[in-house]
Scaffold this motif. Structure first.
Motif, mmCIF file in Angstrom:
data_model
loop_
_atom_site.group_PDB
_atom_site.id
_atom_site.type_symbol
_atom_site.label_atom_id
_atom_site.label_comp_id
_atom_site.label_asym_id
_atom_site.label_seq_id
_atom_site.Cartn_x
_atom_site.Cartn_y
_atom_site.Cartn_z
ATOM 1 N N ALA A 1 0.844 -1.419 -0.060
ATOM 2 C CA ALA A 1 0.071 -0.054 -0.023
ATOM 3 C C ALA A 1 0.756 1.415 -0.031
ATOM 4 C CB ALA A 1 -0.811 -0.037 1.239
ATOM 5 N N ALA A 2 1.870 1.032 0.787
ATOM 6 C CA ALA A 2 2.769 2.393 0.664
ATOM 7 C C ALA A 2 3.549 2.555 -0.444
ATOM 8 C CB ALA A 2 3.881 2.174 2.007
ATOM 9 N N TRP A 3 4.114 1.691 -1.145
ATOM 10 C CA TRP A 3 4.583 1.802 -2.354
ATOM 11 C C TRP A 3 3.487 2.228 -3.560
ATOM 12 C CZ3 TRP A 3 8.963 2.240 -4.488
ATOM 13 C CH2 TRP A 3 9.069 2.077 -5.894
ATOM 14 N N ASN A 4 2.191 1.754 -3.372
ATOM 15 C CA ASN A 4 1.347 2.106 -4.343
ATOM 16 C C ASN A 4 1.172 3.832 -4.165
ATOM 17 O OD1 ASN A 4 -0.869 2.265 -6.145
ATOM 18 N ND2 ASN A 4 -2.383 1.639 -4.630
ATOM 19 N N VAL A 5 0.969 4.280 -3.128
ATOM 20 C CA VAL A 5 1.040 5.677 -2.919
ATOM 21 C C VAL A 5 2.466 6.550 -3.216
ATOM 22 C CG1 VAL A 5 0.723 7.264 -0.860
ATOM 23 C CG2 VAL A 5 -0.499 5.455 -0.779
ATOM 24 N N ILE A 6 3.275 5.845 -3.074
ATOM 25 C CA ILE A 6 4.726 6.848 -3.361
ATOM 26 C C ILE A 6 4.676 6.422 -5.004
ATOM 27 C CG2 ILE A 6 7.230 6.225 -3.958
ATOM 28 C CD1 ILE A 6 7.041 4.983 -0.882
ATOM 29 N N MET A 7 4.157 5.663 -5.736
ATOM 30 C CA MET A 7 4.002 5.566 -7.206
ATOM 31 C C MET A 7 3.088 6.307 -7.747
ATOM 32 S SD MET A 7 6.589 3.594 -8.295
ATOM 33 C CE MET A 7 5.930 3.584 -9.924
ATOM 34 N N LEU A 8 1.800 6.596 -7.056
ATOM 35 C CA LEU A 8 0.814 7.387 -7.414
ATOM 36 C C LEU A 8 1.276 8.836 -7.336
ATOM 37 C CD1 LEU A 8 -2.066 7.779 -8.704
ATOM 38 C CD2 LEU A 8 -2.755 7.686 -6.080
ATOM 39 N N THR A 9 2.223 9.311 -6.131
ATOM 40 C CA THR A 9 2.560 10.429 -5.886
ATOM 41 C C THR A 9 3.571 10.771 -7.024
ATOM 42 O OG1 THR A 9 2.279 10.369 -3.563
ATOM 43 C CG2 THR A 9 3.716 11.930 -4.234
ATOM 44 N N ARG A 10 4.466 10.000 -7.215
ATOM 45 C CA ARG A 10 5.378 10.219 -8.319
ATOM 46 C C ARG A 10 4.822 10.497 -9.906
ATOM 47 N NH1 ARG A 10 10.397 6.161 -9.660
ATOM 48 N NH2 ARG A 10 8.368 4.846 -10.895
ATOM 49 N N GLU A 11 3.899 9.712 -10.018
ATOM 50 C CA GLU A 11 3.158 10.001 -11.379
ATOM 51 C C GLU A 11 2.332 11.160 -11.542
ATOM 52 O OE1 GLU A 11 1.639 8.869 -15.101
ATOM 53 O OE2 GLU A 11 3.145 7.480 -13.800
ATOM 54 N N VAL A 12 1.699 11.595 -10.466
ATOM 55 C CA VAL A 12 1.300 12.945 -10.480
ATOM 56 C C VAL A 12 2.115 14.013 -10.646
ATOM 57 C CG1 VAL A 12 -0.367 14.510 -8.982
ATOM 58 C CG2 VAL A 12 -0.844 12.017 -9.063
ATOM 59 N N ARG A 13 3.079 13.772 -9.803
ATOM 60 C CA ARG A 13 4.234 14.957 -9.998
ATOM 61 C C ARG A 13 4.630 14.812 -11.184
ATOM 62 N NH1 ARG A 13 7.321 14.815 -4.023
ATOM 63 N NH2 ARG A 13 5.522 15.525 -2.956
ATOM 64 N N GLY A 14 5.204 13.648 -11.774
ATOM 65 C CA GLY A 14 5.854 13.943 -12.819
ATOM 66 C C GLY A 14 4.647 14.407 -14.277
ATOM 67 N N SER A 15 3.442 14.033 -14.078
ATOM 68 C CA SER A 15 2.449 14.551 -14.951
ATOM 69 C C SER A 15 2.385 15.978 -14.885
ATOM 70 C CB SER A 15 1.189 13.784 -14.790
ATOM 71 O OG SER A 15 0.092 14.468 -15.640
ATOM 72 N N ARG A 16 2.427 16.551 -13.757
ATOM 73 C CA ARG A 16 2.172 18.120 -13.429
ATOM 74 C C ARG A 16 3.486 18.664 -14.050
ATOM 75 N NH1 ARG A 16 -0.236 18.556 -7.312
ATOM 76 N NH2 ARG A 16 -2.225 17.972 -7.916
ATOM 77 N N ALA A 17 4.583 18.068 -13.726
ATOM 78 C CA ALA A 17 6.077 18.629 -14.299
ATOM 79 C C ALA A 17 6.042 18.594 -15.989
ATOM 80 C CB ALA A 17 7.078 17.872 -13.849
#
Length: 310
Positions: free
Chosen positions: A101-117
């Motif tokens: 679950a923690a890894w999923n949150v990390i990956m989602l956060t990274r994906e959202v940040r990457g998309s915003r960037a």
């Protein structure tokens, strides 16, 4: 450890069997919006199985967690789960699922940040290639025309969404085809497809060995395009959006003997030879059946509690 085991088995079966059943069916091409709903329900169901199994395993392993989870429960409910009999496997199972679950949150956060960037960088590039005129105020739904030899159009999501189209596309498309392309891109924006794409990419990137997440990502990328095609075809006709797809992609070699983007010819063929849609009653039945997928793990979890209360 009966309930967590049942939940894990249900989640495993759904993760393994659902992709095969959905990818081998032909009805998702006929009803892409409904297919997106079914895929989301399946993925949420798998996640619910893991989350509930993690909660019960953690409650069996640690008394502090047990007290928080069962604090509002009536007398006799906690005893119905027989948490003390789960054995030494409760703690490892809870830890593994919590790490997932923690890894999923990390990956989602990274994906959202990457998309915003990426969106920020693309907006910066747009300002360079298409600067605002003196005194021009930025509009929330501004249409940006870029000078370019390659016909293309895309929707740039964000707080101030922008529809971008190249001059080559304006030259190649007639008015009805251009309106269909704009309706297609607006369909993406109105349905918030970028959110769904981010979630699917995060799950597949975090758990590439889980079949349902990898298939979810691939199918979402395909189905959102079909759904947007349908939005455009309902407003301007199937022929208009099909011809627009041909005009925008003809120079990319996708219609040759070895097309690089095989999905584009399939989309054109789907628009020109449409299969009959489901009846309204059948769509509602499938919608309700899919909604049951994430509900089943909840019902399984509460079976001991309901038995204790009855």
């Amino acid at each position: 450890m009966m309930v967590p085991l049942v939940l894990l088995v249900l989640g495993t079966l759904a993760a393994a069997m659902a992709p095969r059943m959905l990818t081998r069916s032909d009805w998702p091409d006929r009803e892409p919006v409904l297919a997106l709903w079914v895929w989301q329900c399946v993925v949420v169901g798998v996640i619910m199985c893991c989350a509930l199994a993690m909660s019960l395993s953690a409650a069996a392993a640690w008394e502090a967690v047990r007290g928080n989870i069962f604090a509002p429960a009536p007398n006799g409910v906690m005893e119905a789960y027989a948490l003390t009999g789960y054995g030494p496997w409760a703690a490892p199972v809870a830890v593994v699922l919590a790490c997932g679950a923690a890894w999923n949150v990390i990956m989602l956060t990274r994906e959202v940040r990457g998309s915003r960037a990426q969106r920020k960088q693309r907006r910066t590039d747009l300002l360079v290639r298409s600067p605002a005129l003196p005194g021009e105020e930025p509009s929330a739904n501004r249409l940006v025309v870029l000078e370019g030899d390659r016909p293309d159009a895309w929707w740039l999501p964000g707080t101030a969404p922008q529809l971008v189209i190249t001059t080559a596309a304006l030259q190649r498309l007639n008015k009805r085809q251009l309106d269909a392309v704009l309706a297609h891109e607006q369909g993406h924006a109105q349905a918030r497809h970028h959110w769904l794409l981010n979630a699917a990419s995060a799950l597949a990137g975090g758990f590439p060995q889980v079949p349902v997440f990898a298939a979810f990502r691939d199918q979402v990328h395909r189905l959102v395009e079909l759904a947007a095609d349908d939005v455009a075809s309902r407003r301007f006709g199937r022929l208009a959006i099909a011809l627009a797809l041909v005009e925008l992609n003809e120079e990319r070699g996708v219609f040759g003997p070895c097309p690089g983007i095989a999905e584009v010819p399939r989309r054109v063929n789907r628009l020109l030879t449409p299969a009959p849609r489901f009846t309204t009653a059948r769509r509602w039945r499938l919608t309700a059946a899919a909604a049951l997928v994430p509900i089943v793990p909840v019902l399984v979890t509460f079976v001991p509690a309901l038995r204790a209360l009855s």
